[in-house]
Design an enzyme around this catalytic site. Structure first.
Site, PDB file in Angstrom:
ATOM      1  N   GLU A 381       0.640  -1.476   0.065  1.00 33.26           N
ATOM      2  CA  GLU A 381       0.042   0.272  -0.031  1.00 33.26           C
ATOM      3  C   GLU A 381       0.877   1.356   0.819  1.00 33.26           C
ATOM      4  OE1 GLU A 381      -2.142  -0.770   3.794  1.00 33.26           O
ATOM      5  OE2 GLU A 381      -1.886   2.011   4.203  1.00 33.26           O
ATOM      6  N   HIS A 465      -2.891  -5.619  10.814  1.00 35.93           N
ATOM      7  CA  HIS A 465      -3.568  -6.689  10.144  1.00 35.93           C
ATOM      8  C   HIS A 465      -3.847  -8.048  10.749  1.00 35.93           C
ATOM      9  CE1 HIS A 465      -3.465  -4.616   6.365  1.00 35.93           C
ATOM     10  NE2 HIS A 465      -4.189  -3.730   7.145  1.00 35.93           N
ATOM     11  N   ASN A 503      -5.293  -5.410   2.146  1.00 34.67           N
ATOM     12  CA  ASN A 503      -5.887  -4.993   3.652  1.00 34.67           C
ATOM     13  C   ASN A 503      -7.071  -6.175   3.933  1.00 34.67           C
ATOM     14  OD1 ASN A 503      -5.061  -2.805   2.148  1.00 34.67           O
ATOM     15  ND2 ASN A 503      -4.480  -2.166   3.766  1.00 34.67           N
TER      16      ASN A 503
HETATM   17  P1  FAE Z   1     -12.569  -5.320  15.594  1.00 28.85           P
HETATM   18  O1  FAE Z   1     -12.846  -4.200  14.176  1.00 28.85           O
HETATM   19  O2  FAE Z   1     -11.213  -4.657  15.858  1.00 28.85           O
HETATM   20  O3  FAE Z   1     -13.250  -5.130  16.073  1.00 28.85           O
HETATM   21  C1  FAE Z   1     -12.913  -5.627  17.788  1.00 28.85           C
HETATM   22  C2  FAE Z   1     -14.066  -4.535  18.730  1.00 28.85           C
HETATM   23  O4  FAE Z   1     -13.982  -5.264  19.932  1.00 28.85           O
HETATM   24  C3  FAE Z   1     -13.580  -3.544  19.243  1.00 28.85           C
HETATM   25  O5  FAE Z   1     -14.194  -2.385  18.989  1.00 28.85           O
HETATM   26  C4  FAE Z   1     -13.005  -3.846  20.663  1.00 28.85           C
HETATM   27  O6  FAE Z   1     -12.832  -2.626  21.535  1.00 28.85           O
HETATM   28  C5  FAE Z   1     -14.133  -4.518  21.235  1.00 28.85           C
HETATM   29  N1  FAE Z   1     -13.347  -5.793  22.347  1.00 28.85           N
HETATM   30  C6  FAE Z   1     -12.611  -6.176  21.950  1.00 28.85           C
HETATM   31  N2  FAE Z   1     -12.294  -7.202  23.438  1.00 28.85           N
HETATM   32  C7  FAE Z   1     -13.861  -6.660  23.977  1.00 28.85           C
HETATM   33  C8  FAE Z   1     -14.196  -7.791  24.925  1.00 28.85           C
HETATM   34  N3  FAE Z   1     -13.655  -8.745  26.123  1.00 28.85           N
HETATM   35  N4  FAE Z   1     -15.849  -7.246  25.600  1.00 28.85           N
HETATM   36  C9  FAE Z   1     -16.133  -6.306  24.568  1.00 28.85           C
HETATM   37  N5  FAE Z   1     -15.587  -5.614  23.224  1.00 28.85           N
HETATM   38  C10 FAE Z   1     -14.101  -5.939  23.391  1.00 28.85           C
HETATM   39  O7  FAE Z   1     -12.637  -5.842  15.091  1.00 28.85           O
HETATM   40  N6  FAE Z   1      -8.365  -2.997   6.990  1.00 28.85           N
HETATM   41  C11 FAE Z   1      -8.294  -2.279   5.984  1.00 28.85           C
HETATM   42  O8  FAE Z   1      -8.924  -3.917   4.906  1.00 28.85           O
HETATM   43  N7  FAE Z   1      -8.280  -1.289   5.432  1.00 28.85           N
HETATM   44  C12 FAE Z   1      -7.782  -0.290   6.018  1.00 28.85           C
HETATM   45  O9  FAE Z   1      -6.824   0.692   5.303  1.00 28.85           O
HETATM   46  C13 FAE Z   1      -6.401  -0.892   7.211  1.00 28.85           C
HETATM   47  N8  FAE Z   1      -6.722   0.656   7.286  1.00 28.85           N
HETATM   48  C14 FAE Z   1      -5.665  -0.043   9.124  1.00 28.85           C
HETATM   49  C15 FAE Z   1      -5.101   1.012   9.881  1.00 28.85           C
HETATM   50  C16 FAE Z   1      -5.203   0.522  11.357  1.00 28.85           C
HETATM   51  C17 FAE Z   1      -4.647   2.148  11.936  1.00 28.85           C
HETATM   52  C18 FAE Z   1      -5.576  -0.286  11.707  1.00 28.85           C
HETATM   53  C19 FAE Z   1      -5.328  -0.553  13.434  1.00 28.85           C
HETATM   54  C20 FAE Z   1      -6.324  -1.167  11.059  1.00 28.85           C
HETATM   55  C21 FAE Z   1      -6.593  -1.125  10.232  1.00 28.85           C
HETATM   56  N9  FAE Z   1      -6.607  -2.383   9.201  1.00 28.85           N
HETATM   57  C22 FAE Z   1      -7.789  -1.676   7.944  1.00 28.85           C
HETATM   58  C23 FAE Z   1      -7.417  -3.588   9.533  1.00 28.85           C
HETATM   59  C24 FAE Z   1      -8.884  -3.289   9.876  1.00 28.85           C
HETATM   60  O10 FAE Z   1      -9.320  -2.483  11.229  1.00 28.85           O
HETATM   61  C25 FAE Z   1      -8.903  -4.422  10.922  1.00 28.85           C
HETATM   62  O11 FAE Z   1      -9.289  -5.957  10.200  1.00 28.85           O
HETATM   63  C26 FAE Z   1     -10.516  -4.958  11.606  1.00 28.85           C
HETATM   64  O12 FAE Z   1     -10.994  -3.809  11.888  1.00 28.85           O
HETATM   65  C27 FAE Z   1     -10.571  -5.535  12.382  1.00 28.85           C
HETATM   66  O13 FAE Z   1     -12.087  -6.358  12.263  1.00 28.85           O
HETATM   67  P2  FAE Z   1     -12.414  -7.286  13.438  1.00 28.85           P
HETATM   68  O14 FAE Z   1     -14.205  -7.344  13.033  1.00 28.85           O
HETATM   69  O15 FAE Z   1     -11.813  -8.763  13.312  1.00 28.85           O
END
Ligand code: FAE
Length: 526
Positions: A381, A465, A503
């Protein structure tokens, strides 16, 4: 957003009447379905459950980001972070540690439930979003669908025709994916940095590709024209975007709450799950305040339990439940198959005549696609570095096909990950092979000043990721049903076996759509 602000508690049953101290479980609140977390996988589960008429409670450990601070903004700026930036830290921990070796990137902050967390393990730290919307609040919006052939390699048991014909299109439509207008891209100062990197790639004989986004490019063009308040063009991204981004609170979660069947509790971290004698699920959650103090320990009960706490959160809950004996029948594969999606960050120094522009959009729209190179598959990227000054740096987040995987354990009351520095070195050598070629074709060099120490070229100690820990078809059946227990589902990034080549959030969303379609058709019928 209106739907989120008006969310009211919807008739949950209270079982038991004893009043509780902060450190004692309260009465059990029960709902037919509970979703843990509110990121991509969780948001899909909540919406589809709500639409099916199933009363559903969503438990999220972070805040609902809907209240402006003293500056009138909900989120703080990447260039001037305050307490809203990070999850209970005393200093920000941005991916770039230094600039010209100077400690000018990170700032002291007061501990607060901010929107970005950096979770540290021995040789790897993991960035995750905290709050209603999970990673969608902090990520770069890149909405990429992987190559069908690589998806099939990673998910041999999934019907790819159905994924690419039904679930990816459904996910993209719901997420509000759009693409940059190529004519505007070619002419705007805000994407000079991408065009300069494209030229360096072309000089190397490498192909670049536009990547779709959930940032509204119509809004971005108005920002550029000066008719809309700047967000992507105003250095907002990893600590949240105040405008322009279609994060989950504006898409899936708003629709979920709009069904009238979904309730959201924030600042509640689920710490334990177990099974009651009657086969229902029991959860313990700690409600915290803005200082992080536990103000209440709550107990919840449900029939259907959906784990959407992300790769780290879901792995922690399951590994802990298996190791403490709460859920002994979980498969031995639970907690394994974890990878970094091969992430490595690096910078190149351009020639003085190859400027990248003082003005840079924070939303990446282009990648160098060398995934088809069987000897060294990399998708890089082209990342922005918006400092407001010309700095001649081309920054990249490389996604490499690193086959290394690690496992979680619950050790001495904490989650451990056995990722080693040698496993990161595999990603580095792949990224280096590609960027050595680019440097050699362009007579350029790496930047040495961005990652803290005087000689560090590759940031290989963090990932954006995190993927795996409860891999589809290994720890679950082919639809995310956790092996060993009925009515327990995983819908988040822990299903993805450590690497997806691009991503990941579109894939996580599409897989969750596939799981929910199957589960609602087969498991919840009366
Ligand atoms: P996620 O979005 O991490 O959500 C999990 C949620 O569960 C969070 O809100 C937590 O606070 C909550 N949680 C965790 N444990 C607990 C608990 N015990 N009790 C209650 N709540 C809890 O999960 N991906 C892309 O495809 N494109 C991008 O451009 C991209 N850029 C990124 C840039 C950054 C800075 C970061 C950090 C990530 C990026 N990602 C990107 C990755 C993407 O955001 C990530 O793969 C997804 O958000 C993961 O989705 P999930 O549903 O697995």
């Amino acid at each position: 957003m209106a739907a989120l602000q008006t969310a009211a508690t919807l008739g949950f049953t209270r079982i038991g009447l004893q009043s509780a101290r902060a450190d004692e479980p309260a009465a059990v609140e029960s709902a037919p379905a509970i979703v843990i977390g509110s990121g991509y996988g969780a948001a899909v589960a909540a919406l589809r459950l709500g639409q099916a008429g199933i009363r559903t409670l969503v438990l999220e450990m972070g805040r609902l980001w809907n209240t402006a601070g003293a500056d009138g903004k909900i989120f703080c700026n990447t260039a001037s972070p305050d307490q809203r930036s990070m999850w209970f830290k005393t200093r920000t921990e941005a991916p770039l540690a230094t600039f010209l070796w100077l400690d000018v990137v990170n700032k002291d902050i007061s501990p607060y439930p901010g929107v970005l967390d950096r979770v540290h393990f021995d040789n790897m730290s993991v960035f995750v979003g905290r709050g209603v919307g999970g990673g969608s609040l902090v990520n770069g919006s890149m909405a990429v669908t992987p190559l069908q052939s690589y998806f099939a390699e990673q998910f041999p048991t999934v019907d790819v025709t159905e994924m690419y014909g039904t679930y990816y299109p459904r996910a993209r439509a719901m997420l509000g994916v759009n693409t940059v207008d190529p004519a505007w891209f070619e002419s705007t100062e805000w994407y000079r940095f991408s065009r300069t990197s494209r030229k360096a790639a072309a000089n190397t004989g490498l192909k670049t590709t536009f990547v779709p986004s959930v940032y509204d490019f119509g809004y971005m063009q108005r920002e550029a024209a000066g008719t809309a308040t700047k967000s992507a063009l105003g250095q907002e991204v990893i600590y949240g975007n105040n405008y322009g981004k279609k994060s989950l609170d504006k898409t899936y979660l708003a629709s979920a709450l709009g069904t009238g069947n979904v309730t959201l509790h924030t600042m509640e971290k689920v710490t334990a799950i177990s099974r009651a004698g009657d086969g229902t699920w029991l959860l313990t959650a700690q409600r915290i305040d803005d200082t992080g103090a536990v103000v209440e320990t709550k107990q919840y009960g449900c029939t259907y339990l959906f784990l959407g706490a992300g790769s780290l959160g879901t792995s922690e809950l399951l590994v802990r439940a298996r190791q403490t004996g709460a859920l002994p029948a979980l498969d031995a594969s639970v907690g394994t198959g974890w990878g970094t999606n091969g992430n490595v960050m690096l910078g190149r120094a351009n020639h003085l005549w190859d400027t990248v522009g003082a003005n840079q959009s924070t939303m990446p729209v282009m990648g160098i696609d060398d995934w088809a190179n069987a000897d060294n598959p990399v998708f890089a990227e082209i990342a922005p570095l918006p400092t407001g000054l010309e700095h001649w740096v081309s920054l990249y987040l490389a996604i490499t096909k690193n086959p290394e995987r690690a496992a979680f354990s619950w050790t001495n009351g904490a989650l451990k990950l056995n990722w080693s520095a040698a496993q990161s070195a595999v990603s580095v050598s792949m990224a280096k092979k590609l960027f050595d070629r680019i440097n050699s074709a362009n007579a350029t060099i790496y930047r040495y000043d961005l990652f803290g120490s005087s000689s560090k070229i590759f940031a290989d100690d963090f990932t954006y990721h995190p993927l795996g820990g409860c891999v589809l078809g290994r720890s679950t059946d082919n639809y995310g049903r956790v092996k060993g227990y009925s009515r327990l589902y995983v819908t988040d990034g822990s299903l993805v076996p450590g690497n997806i080549g691009v991503n990941p959030f579109v894939t996580i969303t599409a897989l969750a759509e596939r799981t929910m379609a199957r589960v609602l058709a087969e498991d919840t019928a009366p």
